[in-house]
Design a protein around this motif. Structure first.
Motif, mmCIF file in Angstrom:
data_model
loop_
_atom_site.group_PDB
_atom_site.id
_atom_site.type_symbol
_atom_site.label_atom_id
_atom_site.label_comp_id
_atom_site.label_asym_id
_atom_site.label_seq_id
_atom_site.Cartn_x
_atom_site.Cartn_y
_atom_site.Cartn_z
ATOM 1 N N UNK A 1 0.853 -1.181 0.000
ATOM 2 C CA UNK A 1 0.000 0.000 0.000
ATOM 3 C C UNK A 1 0.886 1.228 0.000
ATOM 4 N N UNK A 2 0.338 2.326 -0.491
ATOM 5 C CA UNK A 2 1.010 3.614 -0.438
ATOM 6 C C UNK A 2 0.257 4.475 0.556
ATOM 7 N N UNK A 3 1.015 5.124 1.468
ATOM 8 C CA UNK A 3 0.399 5.950 2.503
ATOM 9 C C UNK A 3 1.016 7.339 2.463
ATOM 10 N N UNK A 4 0.219 8.331 2.893
ATOM 11 C CA UNK A 4 0.720 9.702 2.923
ATOM 12 C C UNK A 4 0.460 10.393 4.261
ATOM 13 N N UNK A 5 0.074 9.620 5.256
ATOM 14 C CA UNK A 5 -0.175 10.169 6.589
ATOM 15 C C UNK A 5 0.428 9.233 7.637
ATOM 16 N N UNK A 6 0.925 9.797 8.742
ATOM 17 C CA UNK A 6 1.387 8.920 9.818
ATOM 18 C C UNK A 6 0.191 8.226 10.452
ATOM 19 N N UNK A 7 0.446 7.126 11.131
ATOM 20 C CA UNK A 7 -0.635 6.425 11.816
ATOM 21 C C UNK A 7 -0.384 4.935 11.920
ATOM 22 N N UNK A 8 -1.391 4.252 12.399
ATOM 23 C CA UNK A 8 -1.348 2.791 12.547
ATOM 24 C C UNK A 8 -1.997 2.166 11.317
ATOM 25 N N UNK A 9 -1.333 1.185 10.759
ATOM 26 C CA UNK A 9 -1.838 0.480 9.588
ATOM 27 C C UNK A 9 -1.854 -1.006 9.921
ATOM 28 N N UNK A 10 -2.974 -1.663 9.649
ATOM 29 C CA UNK A 10 -3.106 -3.078 9.965
ATOM 30 C C UNK A 10 -3.344 -3.901 8.718
#
Length: 184
Positions: A132-141
């Motif tokens: 996946x591509x993400x552009x925000x900090x955070x928790x990813x499951x």
């Protein structure tokens, strides 16, 4: 008795099913047993419930003459769960506005289904691939499913962000004059 049946994550219990032809006056008696399996319920019927791999033996007794007939059925087990493997993840910063979270090194004995989610980040694009591509900090499951047997693995990753600017301090320069021709 038809076989083989398989206990897996889709079907943690299976119902055995036996058919008999009877020409007796009294109803026959049934008794299931197993030395290496596990009978959950109804071991004295034609349709017991089991939850483990093993060989199951059906004993049918003709109550008119005491004769006994035996048959067996093999139950297999497929409970192998996939295993999630994440590649090292980068940090979002002023130069890196998007990062890829990569779980393509995940393993399993069959086709795998990927399902990503986040309660506080942002996934750009598809949520059902190995990356996946993400552009925000955070928790990813990630929930990883072996689609052949229904067994799963889940794991999370925390994406951090570093956008703190350096602290600058400029001191007032001195005055250039004939006595001070240069400043440091």
């Amino acid at each position: 008795i038809a076989d083989p049946l398989t206990v897996n994550c889709f079907n943690p219990q299976v119902e055995l099913e036996a058919f008999i032809g009877s020409n007796t006056i009294s109803p026959p008696s049934f008794q299931w047993s197993s030395s290496d399996g596990n009978i959950v319920s109804d071991d004295d019927t034609l349709m017991p419930t089991v939850d483990a791999e093993g060989t199951y033996i059906l004993s049918v007794t003709n109550n008119d003459n005491g004769c006994v007939g035996l048959d067996t059925i093999l139950v297999r087990e497929d409970l192998e769960a996939p295993a999630i493997g994440f590649a090292p993840v980068d940090v979002l910063d002023c130069d890196t506005g998007t990062i890829t979270v990569d779980a393509s090194s995940s393993t399993g004995n069959a086709m795998l289904e990927f399902a990503w989610e986040t309660p506080d980040g942002n996934i750009m694009g598809s949520t059902n691939g190995s990356t996946i591509t993400v552009d925000q900090p955070g928790s990813y499951g990630l929930l990883l499913t072996n689609i052949a047997n229904g067994c799963t693995d889940s794991l999370g990753v925390l994406i951090s962000q570093d956008t703190i600017s350096p602290i600058l301090s400029i001191t007032a320069p001195g005055i250039l004059d004939c006595d001070t021709p240069s400043l440091v």
